[in-house]
Design an enzyme around this catalytic site. Structure first.
Site, mmCIF file in Angstrom:
data_model
loop_
_atom_site.group_PDB
_atom_site.id
_atom_site.type_symbol
_atom_site.label_atom_id
_atom_site.label_comp_id
_atom_site.label_asym_id
_atom_site.label_seq_id
_atom_site.Cartn_x
_atom_site.Cartn_y
_atom_site.Cartn_z
ATOM 1 N N ALA A 223 33.978 6.692 16.636
ATOM 2 C CA ALA A 223 35.379 6.285 16.783
ATOM 3 C C ALA A 223 36.042 6.125 15.421
ATOM 4 O O ALA A 223 37.085 5.479 15.302
ATOM 5 C CB ALA A 223 35.441 4.967 17.562
ATOM 6 N N HIS B 25 36.531 7.969 11.155
ATOM 7 C CA HIS B 25 36.781 9.194 10.390
ATOM 8 C C HIS B 25 37.950 10.015 10.934
ATOM 9 O O HIS B 25 37.982 11.237 10.770
ATOM 10 C CB HIS B 25 35.504 10.062 10.329
ATOM 11 N N TYR C 59 38.736 10.834 13.948
ATOM 12 C CA TYR C 59 38.467 11.728 15.076
ATOM 13 C C TYR C 59 39.201 11.244 16.332
ATOM 14 O O TYR C 59 39.940 10.260 16.300
ATOM 15 C CB TYR C 59 36.951 11.856 15.282
ATOM 16 N N ARG D 146 27.226 4.948 -0.288
ATOM 17 C CA ARG D 146 26.637 4.881 -1.640
ATOM 18 C C ARG D 146 25.607 3.753 -1.752
ATOM 19 O O ARG D 146 25.569 3.035 -2.747
ATOM 20 C CB ARG D 146 27.726 4.726 -2.698
ATOM 21 N N CYS E 210 19.874 9.892 -5.094
ATOM 22 C CA CYS E 210 21.148 10.571 -4.845
ATOM 23 C C CYS E 210 22.165 9.991 -5.816
ATOM 24 O O CYS E 210 22.316 8.780 -5.914
ATOM 25 C CB CYS E 210 21.614 10.309 -3.419
ATOM 26 N N ALA F 83 16.664 23.269 -14.910
ATOM 27 C CA ALA F 83 15.957 24.444 -14.366
ATOM 28 C C ALA F 83 14.498 24.422 -14.800
ATOM 29 O O ALA F 83 13.579 24.589 -13.988
ATOM 30 C CB ALA F 83 16.633 25.732 -14.829
ATOM 31 N N GLN G 274 22.026 20.090 -19.906
ATOM 32 C CA GLN G 274 23.454 19.902 -19.588
ATOM 33 C C GLN G 274 23.678 18.748 -18.612
ATOM 34 O O GLN G 274 24.721 18.108 -18.623
ATOM 35 C CB GLN G 274 24.032 21.175 -18.953
#
Ligand SMILES: Cc1cc2nc3c(=O)[nH]c(=O)nc-3n(C[C@H](O)[C@H](O)[C@H](O)COP(=O)(O)O)c2cc1C
Ligand code: SF4
Length: 641
Positions: free
Chosen positions: A163, A165, A167, A292, A338, A390, A417
């Site tokens: 219910a 976000h 929508y 977060r 994350c 990498a 980087q």
């Protein structure tokens, strides 16, 4: 036990959960065409359930054909039950509990004909949704109930009524979106009618014992939209109507408010917890905090302080499906964190060219089967030139497979980087992630040689079976008159802290790096103008980060000149051409930020070819791109050697 609050049992309705960590619904695009469950989607959930969380929520699942999309699973018909049964069973077999999110996007669906409470599009959208007719509103209520029954039949342990976000249910609840004249619009009571009818119908369909969660946006962030007080009141009504727990998110997919839905690195860790605490003060059912929460210590504190009863930890479980197991086993320092970059997940979700979401730091997300590590039967000595993302990813993966990588980094710091990018405002977590990659390589036992440049002589001395060139890139210096003057510096030098431009600074280049340098310098009290040749800045940034960076630049008064070309750099000014006219911009310093090019590796390549040593080039050494490309190339190559 560490994190004792986080790993204590909890209950939602009659459902007992082994801990307080919930995997929230996250659109993955991993379903099979037509909205069916795929092996990929099952593997993705199994990995997270095995990772030890308390509850796994399956993403937005369409409850009605008007919301159907090839990019979302569906449950608007019985034909979807067999696949969903497999998914629920797989989560159970992996030791997890399951929840399925019941979703209708209303005017936020990719369909040509969108429906909503009123024919009003979100700001900036030209497509006008069709107003649901009175009888269709009841049809939608029934569709939520039917989909909930199917979820129960498929073996899910719970459902979540979406219910929030912006929508469909919120499109009815919100005074900023609902302009109906019938009993579903107008007064508060009327606007509550549709979402509450859905809840009652779902409860009726699944019975009194089956747990129903509800997701809301605590604040709508639309002009004249729903406030926190409104949502506290609505949460009370929802509890009375049969909801067992409230999952408190924030934001709508309109304008800048979308940044709260999938908060980027720019928003503080746990930025939305206070809103969850406010909702908690209004109800007597469990409340879930989200946004977060990427660290077990933070999550534990939220539970310990009673701010919420559960935490939904989304992207942190994309970055590391073993988040819970590691925290529980006292190995929290080994969690792949994350950082809120949104590159692999949200940016992948909204990019039609990307088949399914993943994570920059965990390329195995979405490729759980393909990327399962196979030990090698022919161990090799692999020399890796370059300790950027990498090279580090390749080194760790090779080592785990049983090879012997030797990684040489010519500087005294690992991370390349990615580490430099962490110097920009609000991006400390990015620098920490770069350093963590280095720590992971050390923990894994990779032989690392710092301050060591790979040369033909070193290759001869080490005599590797294969070589990986991951030597990275260098800033481009454009052929502009005056570019070699002493007051002209490059963006990397500013971020590294070896150049300190002051006063009136003109930055040539309005891509991500140029804008981050602008932010850094304006925060130090300098006067900044950014000159960009294209018709917009930040073209290489995902939408959520772009919103935050642009807010910061406007807030600090940075001047942006687009469609503008730097013609010459003079002692105290920059000559810029815009719309056929020349402008002189006063400048004490000039920063060049027009991108990077791969470092020259010809000498090494020539030597390797002459010596018949197999070699590979990855990351920015191929072409300067995002961290995502660099890390994923390292991951891919290291699985092939
Ligand atoms: C790729 C992606 C897709 C998402 N899809 C959904 C969704 O299907 N339903 C939903 O309620 N929230 C969705 N979200 C929001 C998450 O559930 C969560 O609220 C958000 O990511 C913030 O939590 P986090 O910081 O722990 O990731 C999505 C987030 C991401 C990154
Ligand atoms: S891509 Fe970035 S934001 Fe998304 S899960 Fe990975 S680290 Fe987090």
């Amino acid at each position: 036990m560490e994190f004792a609050h986080l790993f204590s049992k909890g209950t939602i309705g009659n459902m007992e959960l082994k801990n307080r960590v919930i995997l929230p619904a996250m659109g993955t695009k991993m379903n099979a065409p037509g909205g069916y469950v795929s092996e990929r989607l099952i593997d993705y959930h199994v990995a997270r359930a095995k990772g030890g969380n308390g509850l796994n929520t399956v993403e937005v699942t369409t409850i009605h054909p008007t919301a159907a999309s090839d990019d979302a699973p569906a449950l608007y018909d019985d034909k979807f039950i067999p696949g969903m049964t497999q998914l629920a069973q797989a989560i159970r077999d992996a030791g997890g509990k399951s929840c399925l999110q019941l979703w209708h996007g209303g005017k936020v669906t990719p369909n040509l004909i969108q429906v909503s409470s009123s024919p009003v599009p979100f700001e900036g959208v030209t497509h006008i949704p069709r107003e649901l007719e009175h009888h269709e509103v009841s049809e939608m209520v029934q569709a939520y109930a039917d989909a909930a029954s199917r979820a129960k039949k498929a073996g899910f342990d719970s459902v979540e009524f979406h219910a929030g976000h912006g929508y469909l249910p919120q499109q009815f609840l919100s005074p900023a979106m609902n302009f109906r004249q019938d009993e579903y619009g107008g007064s508060w009571e009327n606007r509550c009618r549709f979402p509450l009818a859905c809840i009652r119908a779902i409860r009726e369909a699944v019975g009194s014992e089956f747990p129903i969660l509800m997701r809301i946006s605590a604040i709508e962030d639309l002009p004249g939209g729903l406030t926190l007080e409104d949502m506290k009141l609505f949460s009370k009504h929802a509890e009375e109507a049969g909801i067992d727990a409230i999952n408190v998110s924030r934001g709508v997919p309109s304008g800048a408010a979308i940044k709260y839905e999938v908060p980027p690195i720019d928003l503080p860790v746990g930025f939305n917890v206070d809103n969850a605490a406010q909702i908690k003060s209004a109800v007597n059912i469990p409340v879930i905090a989200v946004g977060r929460i990427n660290d077990p210590a933070v999550a534990d504190r939220i539970i310990a302080e009673g701010l919420a009863d559960f935490v939904a930890i989304g992207r942190a479980q994309l970055a590391d499906p073993e988040f819970c197991n590691k925290a529980l086993a006292g190995r929290a320092d080994t969690i792949v964190k994350c950082v809120g970059c949104d590159q692999g997940c949200f940016d992948g979700f909204v990019n039609p060219k990307v088949p399914f979401i993943s994570c920059v730091f965990n390329p195995a997300t979405g490729r759980e089967s393909e990327y399962e590590l196979q030990r090698t039967s022919t161990p090799k000595k692999v020399l890796i030139a370059g300790g950027g993302p990498a090279g580090l990813e390749a080194a760790v993966t090779l080592k785990r497979r049983g090879h012997s990588p030797i990684l040489c980094e010519k500087n005294d710091i690992l991370g390349g980087q990615l580490y430099i990018a962490g110097a920009a405002p609000r991006k400390e977590e990015m620098a920490a992630a770069a350093l963590n990659m280095g720590e992971a390589a050390k923990r894994e036992g990779v032989e690392i040689r710092m301050n060591t440049e790979v040369t033909p002589e070193l290759i001869q001395e080490i005599s590797p079976d294969e070589v990986i060139l991951a030597i990275g890139s260098t800033p481009i210096i454009p052929p502009v008159e005056g570019v070699l003057n002493s007051h002209v510096v490059n963006s990397h030098a500013v971020l590294w802290g070896t150049a300190h431009p002051e006063g009136r600074v003109v930055i040539i280049g309005g891509g991500l790096v140029g804008l981050e340098v602008a932010e850094l310098l304006v925060e130090r009290g300098n006067q900044i103008t950014v000159v960009e040749m294209q018709d917009d800045v930040a073209n290489d940034l995902g939408i959520l980060r772009k919103i935050c960076v642009m807010e910061s630049l406007y807030g600090h008064g940075v001047k942006l000149m687009t469609n503008s070309k730097c013609m010459a750099i003079q002692k105290d000014s920059v000559m810029v051409e815009k719309d056929g006219e020349l402008h002189s911009l006063p400048a004490d310093y000039v920063v060049i930020a027009v991108g990077s090019r791969a470092l020259n590796k010809q000498t090494l390549q020539d030597f390797l070819e002459e010596s018949a040593i197999p070699y590979h080039v990855i990351g920015d050494a191929v072409q300067a791109r995002r961290a995502l490309n660099a890390i994923w190339e390292g991951a891919e190559l290291a699985r092939r050697i």
